[in-house]
Design an enzyme around this catalytic site. Structure first.
Site, PDB file in Angstrom:
ATOM      1  N   ASP A  40       0.822  -1.207   0.000  1.00 48.87           N
ATOM      2  CA  ASP A  40       0.000   0.000   0.000  1.00 48.87           C
ATOM      3  C   ASP A  40       0.858   1.259   0.000  1.00 48.87           C
ATOM      4  O   ASP A  40       0.551   2.237  -0.676  1.00 48.87           O
ATOM      5  CB  ASP A  40      -0.900   0.032   1.250  1.00 48.87           C
ATOM      6  CG  ASP A  40      -2.033  -0.972   1.114  1.00 48.87           C
ATOM      7  OD1 ASP A  40      -2.085  -1.665   0.072  1.00 48.87           O
ATOM      8  OD2 ASP A  40      -2.847  -1.058   2.053  1.00 48.87           O
ATOM      9  N   PHE A  43       2.325   1.918  -3.325  1.00 50.01           N
ATOM     10  CA  PHE A  43       1.268   2.388  -4.223  1.00 50.01           C
ATOM     11  C   PHE A  43       0.955   3.865  -3.944  1.00 50.01           C
ATOM     12  O   PHE A  43       0.896   4.683  -4.852  1.00 50.01           O
ATOM     13  CB  PHE A  43       0.010   1.541  -4.037  1.00 50.01           C
ATOM     14  CG  PHE A  43      -1.108   1.938  -4.956  1.00 50.01           C
ATOM     15  CD1 PHE A  43      -1.166   1.438  -6.259  1.00 50.01           C
ATOM     16  CD2 PHE A  43      -2.089   2.833  -4.540  1.00 50.01           C
ATOM     17  CE1 PHE A  43      -2.198   1.817  -7.120  1.00 50.01           C
ATOM     18  CE2 PHE A  43      -3.116   3.219  -5.393  1.00 50.01           C
ATOM     19  CZ  PHE A  43      -3.169   2.705  -6.680  1.00 50.01           C
ATOM     20  N   GLU A 120     -28.330 -14.241 -14.548  1.00 49.14           N
ATOM     21  CA  GLU A 120     -27.312 -13.551 -13.763  1.00 49.14           C
ATOM     22  C   GLU A 120     -27.958 -12.933 -12.540  1.00 49.14           C
ATOM     23  O   GLU A 120     -29.187 -12.929 -12.422  1.00 49.14           O
ATOM     24  CB  GLU A 120     -26.610 -12.477 -14.606  1.00 49.14           C
ATOM     25  CG  GLU A 120     -27.528 -11.390 -15.074  1.00 49.14           C
ATOM     26  CD  GLU A 120     -26.948 -10.588 -16.249  1.00 49.14           C
ATOM     27  OE1 GLU A 120     -26.186  -9.668 -15.978  1.00 49.14           O
ATOM     28  OE2 GLU A 120     -27.296 -10.898 -17.401  1.00 49.14           O
ATOM     29  N   LYS A 122     -29.352 -10.190  -9.979  1.00 47.69           N
ATOM     30  CA  LYS A 122     -29.932  -8.852 -10.034  1.00 47.69           C
ATOM     31  C   LYS A 122     -29.269  -8.086  -8.899  1.00 47.69           C
ATOM     32  O   LYS A 122     -29.513  -8.367  -7.727  1.00 47.69           O
ATOM     33  CB  LYS A 122     -31.446  -8.938  -9.838  1.00 47.69           C
ATOM     34  CG  LYS A 122     -32.153  -7.619  -9.980  1.00 47.69           C
ATOM     35  CD  LYS A 122     -33.651  -7.862 -10.001  1.00 47.69           C
ATOM     36  CE  LYS A 122     -34.474  -6.617 -10.206  1.00 47.69           C
ATOM     37  NZ  LYS A 122     -34.012  -5.394  -9.619  1.00 47.69           N
ATOM     38  N   ASP A 124     -28.379  -5.351  -6.262  1.00 49.41           N
ATOM     39  CA  ASP A 124     -29.246  -4.440  -5.534  1.00 49.41           C
ATOM     40  C   ASP A 124     -28.511  -3.131  -5.269  1.00 49.41           C
ATOM     41  O   ASP A 124     -27.857  -2.956  -4.251  1.00 49.41           O
ATOM     42  CB  ASP A 124     -29.657  -5.105  -4.209  1.00 49.41           C
ATOM     43  CG  ASP A 124     -30.786  -4.359  -3.549  1.00 49.41           C
ATOM     44  OD1 ASP A 124     -31.381  -3.474  -4.188  1.00 49.41           O
ATOM     45  OD2 ASP A 124     -31.075  -4.656  -2.379  1.00 49.41           O
ATOM     46  N   ARG A 143     -29.958   6.543 -13.636  1.00 55.63           N
ATOM     47  CA  ARG A 143     -31.145   6.157 -14.374  1.00 55.63           C
ATOM     48  C   ARG A 143     -32.187   7.282 -14.417  1.00 55.63           C
ATOM     49  O   ARG A 143     -32.817   7.522 -15.419  1.00 55.63           O
ATOM     50  CB  ARG A 143     -31.756   4.924 -13.698  1.00 55.63           C
ATOM     51  CG  ARG A 143     -32.872   4.329 -14.436  1.00 55.63           C
ATOM     52  CD  ARG A 143     -33.455   3.178 -13.617  1.00 55.63           C
ATOM     53  NE  ARG A 143     -34.887   3.310 -13.592  1.00 55.63           N
ATOM     54  CZ  ARG A 143     -35.685   2.943 -14.575  1.00 55.63           C
ATOM     55  NH1 ARG A 143     -35.184   2.379 -15.643  1.00 55.63           N
ATOM     56  NH2 ARG A 143     -36.961   3.121 -14.515  1.00 55.63           N
ATOM     57  N   TYR A 231     -23.752  -5.037 -16.352  1.00 57.09           N
ATOM     58  CA  TYR A 231     -24.689  -6.071 -16.778  1.00 57.09           C
ATOM     59  C   TYR A 231     -25.284  -5.879 -18.167  1.00 57.09           C
ATOM     60  O   TYR A 231     -26.134  -6.651 -18.589  1.00 57.09           O
ATOM     61  CB  TYR A 231     -25.803  -6.268 -15.762  1.00 57.09           C
ATOM     62  CG  TYR A 231     -26.659  -5.031 -15.488  1.00 57.09           C
ATOM     63  CD1 TYR A 231     -27.396  -4.429 -16.494  1.00 57.09           C
ATOM     64  CD2 TYR A 231     -26.740  -4.495 -14.207  1.00 57.09           C
ATOM     65  CE1 TYR A 231     -28.179  -3.319 -16.237  1.00 57.09           C
ATOM     66  CE2 TYR A 231     -27.530  -3.387 -13.950  1.00 57.09           C
ATOM     67  CZ  TYR A 231     -28.242  -2.806 -14.966  1.00 57.09           C
ATOM     68  OH  TYR A 231     -29.011  -1.716 -14.719  1.00 57.09           O
ATOM     69  N   LYS A 320     -37.627 -12.083  -8.340  1.00 55.13           N
ATOM     70  CA  LYS A 320     -37.196 -11.443  -7.092  1.00 55.13           C
ATOM     71  C   LYS A 320     -37.254 -12.442  -5.942  1.00 55.13           C
ATOM     72  O   LYS A 320     -38.236 -13.177  -5.797  1.00 55.13           O
ATOM     73  CB  LYS A 320     -38.112 -10.267  -6.772  1.00 55.13           C
ATOM     74  CG  LYS A 320     -38.098  -9.190  -7.871  1.00 55.13           C
ATOM     75  CD  LYS A 320     -37.406  -7.936  -7.440  1.00 55.13           C
ATOM     76  CE  LYS A 320     -38.363  -7.010  -6.744  1.00 55.13           C
ATOM     77  NZ  LYS A 320     -37.723  -5.772  -6.334  1.00 55.13           N
ATOM     78  N   CYS A 414     -44.160  11.770  28.245  1.00 56.81           N
ATOM     79  CA  CYS A 414     -43.137  12.075  27.239  1.00 56.81           C
ATOM     80  C   CYS A 414     -41.769  11.731  27.816  1.00 56.81           C
ATOM     81  O   CYS A 414     -41.419  12.192  28.905  1.00 56.81           O
ATOM     82  CB  CYS A 414     -43.198  13.552  26.869  1.00 56.81           C
ATOM     83  SG  CYS A 414     -41.861  14.043  25.784  1.00 56.81           S
ATOM     84  N   CYS A 417     -39.768  15.239  28.243  1.00 57.24           N
ATOM     85  CA  CYS A 417     -40.123  16.328  29.154  1.00 57.24           C
ATOM     86  C   CYS A 417     -41.077  15.893  30.260  1.00 57.24           C
ATOM     87  O   CYS A 417     -41.436  16.691  31.116  1.00 57.24           O
ATOM     88  CB  CYS A 417     -40.716  17.503  28.371  1.00 57.24           C
ATOM     89  SG  CYS A 417     -42.341  17.146  27.677  1.00 57.24           S
ATOM     90  N   CYS A 432     -46.993  14.379  22.450  1.00 55.87           N
ATOM     91  CA  CYS A 432     -46.627  15.150  23.631  1.00 55.87           C
ATOM     92  C   CYS A 432     -47.181  16.548  23.389  1.00 55.87           C
ATOM     93  O   CYS A 432     -46.788  17.213  22.434  1.00 55.87           O
ATOM     94  CB  CYS A 432     -45.106  15.195  23.798  1.00 55.87           C
ATOM     95  SG  CYS A 432     -44.623  16.469  24.984  1.00 55.87           S
ATOM     96  N   CYS A 438     -40.951  21.264  24.984  1.00 60.06           N
ATOM     97  CA  CYS A 438     -40.351  19.940  24.849  1.00 60.06           C
ATOM     98  C   CYS A 438     -39.205  20.023  23.836  1.00 60.06           C
ATOM     99  O   CYS A 438     -39.408  20.412  22.682  1.00 60.06           O
ATOM    100  CB  CYS A 438     -41.428  18.956  24.411  1.00 60.06           C
ATOM    101  SG  CYS A 438     -40.817  17.300  24.161  1.00 60.06           S
TER     102      CYS A 438
HETATM  103  S1  IVH Z   1     -30.773  -5.768 -17.328  1.00 61.64           S
HETATM  104  C1  IVH Z   1     -33.268  -3.677 -20.608  1.00 61.64           C
HETATM  105  N1  IVH Z   1     -29.397  -7.038 -15.511  1.00 61.64           N
HETATM  106  O1  IVH Z   1     -32.788  -4.044 -12.242  1.00 61.64           O
HETATM  107  C2  IVH Z   1     -32.646  -4.498 -19.536  1.00 61.64           C
HETATM  108  N2  IVH Z   1     -30.732  -5.202 -14.824  1.00 61.64           N
HETATM  109  O2  IVH Z   1     -35.903  -3.287 -13.498  1.00 61.64           O
HETATM  110  C3  IVH Z   1     -31.772  -3.722 -18.655  1.00 61.64           C
HETATM  111  N3  IVH Z   1     -30.536  -4.676 -12.446  1.00 61.64           N
HETATM  112  O3  IVH Z   1     -33.162  -0.904 -13.548  1.00 61.64           O
HETATM  113  C4  IVH Z   1     -31.610  -4.258 -17.312  1.00 61.64           C
HETATM  114  N4  IVH Z   1     -29.109  -6.249 -11.944  1.00 61.64           N
HETATM  115  O4  IVH Z   1     -30.983  -1.383 -12.581  1.00 61.64           O
HETATM  116  C5  IVH Z   1     -30.260  -6.037 -15.765  1.00 61.64           C
HETATM  117  N5  IVH Z   1     -28.078  -8.208 -14.001  1.00 61.64           N
HETATM  118  C6  IVH Z   1     -28.931  -7.222 -14.258  1.00 61.64           C
HETATM  119  C7  IVH Z   1     -29.385  -6.351 -13.260  1.00 61.64           C
HETATM  120  C8  IVH Z   1     -30.291  -5.353 -13.582  1.00 61.64           C
HETATM  121  C9  IVH Z   1     -29.810  -5.231 -11.480  1.00 61.64           C
HETATM  122  C10 IVH Z   1     -31.481  -3.570 -12.235  1.00 61.64           C
HETATM  123  C11 IVH Z   1     -31.437  -2.499 -13.250  1.00 61.64           C
HETATM  124  C12 IVH Z   1     -32.845  -2.252 -13.696  1.00 61.64           C
HETATM  125  C13 IVH Z   1     -33.647  -3.094 -12.770  1.00 61.64           C
HETATM  126  C14 IVH Z   1     -34.702  -3.857 -13.525  1.00 61.64           C
END
Ligand code: IVH
Length: 678
Positions: A40, A43, A120, A122, A124, A143, A231, A320, A414, A417, A432, A438
Site C-alpha cells: 500500500d 502504491f 445472472e 440482479k 441491488d 437512471r 450487466y 425477485k 413524554c 419532558c 406530547c 419539549c
Molecule cells: S438488465 C433492458 N441485468 O434491475 C434491460 N438489470 O428493473 C436492462 N438490475 O433498472 C436491465 N441487476 O438497474 C439487468 N443483471 C442485471 C441487473 C439489472 C440489477 C437492475 C437495473 C434495472 C432493474 C430492472
C-alpha cells in the site's frame, strides 16, 4: 508557446503517462483480480508522485488520470442529461410459475428458433449508464426517470471498478450499463463511522450507494468504496457488438469492466430454476446485495423480434427473492418524539444479521401496532427485509415467548419532558402536547424550518441550532432573523463560529427572505401540511392574511386538503403565539404572498405532451397546471410538440418518437422551475 517549455515538458509528460499507466495496471489487478502486486505504501507513493507532477504541470494532467479516483473536484449541481438510449426497467415477479410462463411464452414467440438464456444476479444498487468513446469514459449518468438522469461523472470516476480507459480491443462508441452497489463490509464500516460522528446511519446499502453518487464532494464519494457491476452493453447503429449477451459481457470483462462471474447460460427452464434455487440460498455468502435473478434471451438478434411491452423488454424478466425473515429478542423500547410532538416507539433488538446487514432497531409504529401484534415483554420479534429499505417487524415468535409474559405497557409520559401523552380521538399516534417547551419538538421545528425544502438555510445544521438554542439566542423560528454578528462570533466550545462562518450564516439567513411564500408556509411545520399541501394552499389563498382569515370550511375547499388538514391549519393559526411568530417573520421581511393571479404566462405558445407519473402532481393536475400557465396539452408527440414532459415510467414509444423527431424532454423538476414565480 515558447520553445523551451515544449522541449522541457516532454519527458515530464512521458513520465506522467508511464506512472498513470502503471497505477491503472495495479488498480486493475487489485480491484478486478484481487491481486496486490506492491505494498500500500509503495502504491500511495506512486500516486502522490503523480499528484505532485499534476499540480506542478496542470496543463499536462489528463482528465482520466488515476488521481481522479481520489476525487477532489466538487459537483456544484448534477446536470440533467437525456439518455441516448432510454433506460428501461424489467418486468419482475416473485413467482416461479410466472418465470415458467415467461419461458414458455418466449419459446412460443420464437417458434422453433435455436436460442438460450443467460441467468445472472440482479444487483441491488443504483443503475447507471457509462458512455465510452474511443476507449475513454466520457459520461456517467444515473437512471433518473429512464429518459433523463443526473450527470454523476465526477463521482463515477472515483469508483475503482469503473475503468477510465479501456484495455485491448473495444467498440469506438458504446454505453456500458450496470449497478453501483455498496459491498456489505464497506457499508457497515461507513455506517459505524457515521454513528460515531453523530450522523444518521443509512438504512441499507442501496440507499447509501445512491446517496454516495449524489455527494457534492467527489473526494467524499471516493472514500465510500463503491463497486460497479456491469450487466449490459449497447451501441448506436453502425457499431457492431457480439451477437450474444454473454459474449458482450465477456468482451466487456476483457476491456477492464468488473463483470461478476455468477452468470450462466441456460438452455431450458430446468436449468433456469436450478440457477434460481442455488442463488436463493447462496446469496447470503456474497459480499454485496442481490435481490433476485435476471433472465435474458442470450441471442441479441432475437431481442427486436420479441420487442417491448409498455414498460419493459419482452426478452428479459427478473425473478425477485422473497424477503428473508429472522426472529430476535426485543431488548427495550425507545419512544422518539418528533417535531410535531408525535411519539414513535422504536424497538431495540438484539443485533441480528438480516439481508446482509446487522439490524439493531425497528419501528413499532404506534400503540395499536404493539397491541395488534400483542407484543409482550421479552418477546422475540420476527423481522423481515425484502428488497425493501427498512427492516420491518412482521410478528411475534410465539415459540420463544416466556410463559406468563406481560403485555407491553405503552409510555404514558413524554420521555423527553415528562408531560403526560395525549391521544387525539381518531388518531393512532400519541402526542406530547408540550410543544412550547419539549426539547426535541423545539429543535425539530427549527430543523424543519431551515431545511432544504423549506427556508434552505443550509449552514444552520442541527449542531449549530443546538448551540444557538443553548445560548438562548434561538428559541423559535422567528429568532433566527434577530441574530447579529457579534452574538455569533466565537460561540461554541471550540469557537465553532468564526468570522467567516458567521458571515456566511448571516448571508444565508438574509437570502432566505426571498424564498417564495409557499415554502415559507411549508417551513412553519403545520401538521399535515407537506410541500404539496403548502403549494396548494398558497396558490389558493395567495397570501398569508387570506389564509389566516379562512374558516375551516374554506380551507377544506382546497384541492387535496382534507378536513383533517383544514382543521390542523385552522387550529395552528388560531393560537396567538403562532400569529405572533408569523407577524415577526413578516416584519423580518419573509415572503407573505405569492403571485399567481392568472396562473402565469410562462408556457404561452407551447404544446406539451405529458407521460408517466409525477411526484407532486396527478396526471390531471399537471395538465391543468400547464393550462393555467398558458400552455396547451396534447396527447401525442409530433413535430408541433414543444416538450415531452416525462415523469416516472414514461411510455417508451413516446420517448422513442420524441428522440427521433427531436422533441426535447422536460423533467418534473425542470417543469416546476419553469413555471415557478421568481
Ligand atoms: S438488465 C433492458 N441485468 O434491475 C434491460 N438489470 O428493473 C436492462 N438490475 O433498472 C436491465 N441487476 O438497474 C439487468 N443483471 C442485471 C441487473 C439489472 C440489477 C437492475 C437495473 C434495472 C432493474 C430492472
Amino acid at each position: 508557446m515558447d520553445l523551451f517549455s515544449s522541449i522541457d515538458t516532454e519527458p515530464v509528460r512521458r513520465q506522467m503517462e508511464t506512472l498513470a499507466e502503471e497505477i491503472d495496471r495495479l488498480n486493475h489487478e487489485y480491484y478486478m483480480n484481487d491481486r496486490s502486486l506492491i505494498s500500500d505504501q509503495e502504491f500511495d507513493a506512486m500516486l502522490r508522485q503523480l499528484q505532485d507532477l499534476e499540480r506542478q504541470y496542470p496543463e499536462l494532467a489528463s482528465p482520466l488520470s488515476p488521481t481522479k479516483r481520489v476525487g477532489g473536484e466538487v459537483n456544484k449541481t448534477f446536470r440533467q442529461v437525456e439518455h441516448r438510449f432510454p433506460m428501461l426497467s424489467l418486468g419482475n415477479t416473485y413467482s416461479i410459475e410466472e418465470i415458467e410462463e415467461f419461458e414458455a411464452r418466449t419459446r412460443k414467440l420464437l417458434d422453433g428458433e435455436e436460442f438460450s438464456y443467460t441467468c445472472e444476479l440482479k444487483y441491488d444498487g443504483v443503475a447507471i449508464g457509462l458512455t465510452y468513446r474511443h476507449g475513454r469514459l466520457v459520461q456517467a449518468v444515473t437512471r433518473g426517470n429512464g429518459a433523463v438522469g443526473d450527470d454523476i461523472t465526477l463521482n463515477a470516476k472515483t469508483i475503482p471498478t469503473i475503468p477510465l480507459r479501456l484495455r485491448g480491443d473495444y467498440p469506438d462508441d458504446f454505453e456500458a450499463r450496470g449497478e453501483v452497489v455498496y459491498p456489505f463490509d464497506a457499508f457497515e464500516a461507513m455506517n459505524r463511522q457515521r454513528e460515531a460522528d453523530g450522523l444518521e446511519p443509512f438504512a441499507n446499502p442501496r440507499n447509501a450507494a445512491s446517496g454516495s453518487l449524489k455527494l457534492q464532494d467527489s473526494a467524499e464519494c471516493a472514500k465510500r468504496k463503491l463497486m460497479f457491476c456491469m450487466y449490459f452493453m449497447m451501441a448506436p447503429d453502425g457499431i457492431a457488438l457480439p451477437g450474444t449477451h454473454y459474449g458482450r459481457l465477456q468482451w466487456a470483462s476483457q476491456m477492464g469492466f468488473k463483470v461478476q462471474p455468477y452468470i450462466k447460460e441456460c438452455k431450458n427452464i430446468d436449468e433456469i430454476k436450478a440457477f434460481i434455487d442455488h442463488w436463493d440460498r447462496a446469496r447470503w455468502d456474497l459480499p454485496f446485495g442481490t435481490d433476485g435473478i435476471v433472465i435474458k434471451v442470450n441471442q441479441t438478434a432475437l431481442w427486436d423480434r420479441l420487442g417491448l411491452t409498455a414498460k419493459s423488454p419482452r426478452w428479459a424478466i427478473a425473478y425477485k427473492f422473497k424477503a428473508e425473515r429472522v426472529s430476535t429478542p426485543l431488548l427495550s423500547i425507545d419512544y422518539q418524539v418528533g417535531r410535531t410532538g408525535k411519539v414513535t416507539p422504536v424497538a431495540n433488538l438484539s443485533p441480528v444479521h438480516l439481508g446482509g446487514t446487522v439490524v439493531r432497531r425497528a419501528t413499532l409504529v404506534n400503540a395499536d401496532f404493539i397491541q395488534n401484534f400483542d407484543i409482550c415483554q421479552g418477546d422475540s420479534l420476527f423481522i423481515e427485509k425484502g428488497g425493501e429499505i427498512i427492516p420491518k417487524v412482521v410478528g411475534v415468535d410465539l415459540d420463544r415467548r416466556a410463559p406468563g409474559a406481560a403485555p407491553i405497557a405503552y409510555a404514558d409520559r413524554c420521555p423527553e419532558c415528562g408531560t403526560p401523552l395525549v391521544r387525539i380521538e381518531g388518531e393512532a399516534a400519541h402526542y406530547c402536547p408540550n410543544s412550547d417547551h419539549c426539547h426535541p419538538q423545539l429543535i425539530g421545528r427549527l430543523e424543519h424550518f431551515v431545511g432544504r425544502k423549506a427556508m434552505d438555510i443550509e449552514t444552520l445544521g442541527p449542531e449549530r441550532l443546538e448551540l444557538l438554542y443553548k445560548a438562548g439566542l434561538v428559541r423559535d423560528v422567528a429568532d433566527i432573523y434577530t441574530l447579529r454578528r457579534e452574538q455569533l462570533i466565537g460561540l461554541g466550545t471550540d469557537a465553532t463560529l468564526q468570522d467567516k462562518s458567521a458571515d456566511n450564516l448571516l448571508a444565508a439567513i438574509e437570502a432566505s427572505k426571498d424564498i417564495p411564500f409557499e415554502r415559507v408556509l411549508f417551513a412553519l411545520g403545520i401538521r399535515y401540511v407537506g410541500e404539496v399541501g403548502a403549494k396548494k394552499l398558497a396558490r389558493y389563498f395567495k397570501d398569508m392574511d387570506s389564509l389566516m382569515a379562512a374558516t375551516e370550511e374554506e380551507l377544506a375547499q382546497v384541492e387535496d386538503v382534507g378536513t383533517v388538514t383544514a382543521h390542523a391549519v385552522y387550529e395552528w393559526f388560531a393560537l396567538p403565539a403562532h400569529r405572533a411568530i408569523v407577524q415577526r417573520l413578516r416584519e423580518a421581511g419573509l415572503q407573505m404572498a405569492g403571485q399567481w393571479e392568472a396562473g402565469g404566462t410562462q408556457l404561452e405558445g407551447m404544446t406539451i405532451v405529458v407521460s408517466g407519473t409525477f411526484e407532486h402532481f396527478s396526471r390531471d393536475e399537471i395538465k391543468a397546471d400547464i393550462e393555467r400557465h398558458g400552455g396547451k396539452v396534447s396527447s401525442s408527440v409530433s413535430t408541433k410538440t414543444t416538450y415531452l414532459l416525462a415523469g416516472e415510467k414514461t411510455g417508451p414509444e413516446k420517448l422513442k418518437k420524441a428522440e427521433r423527431i427531436g422533441v426535447p424532454l422536460l423533467t418534473e423538476s425542470q417543469y416546476i422551475e419553469m413555471t415557478a414565480v421568481t
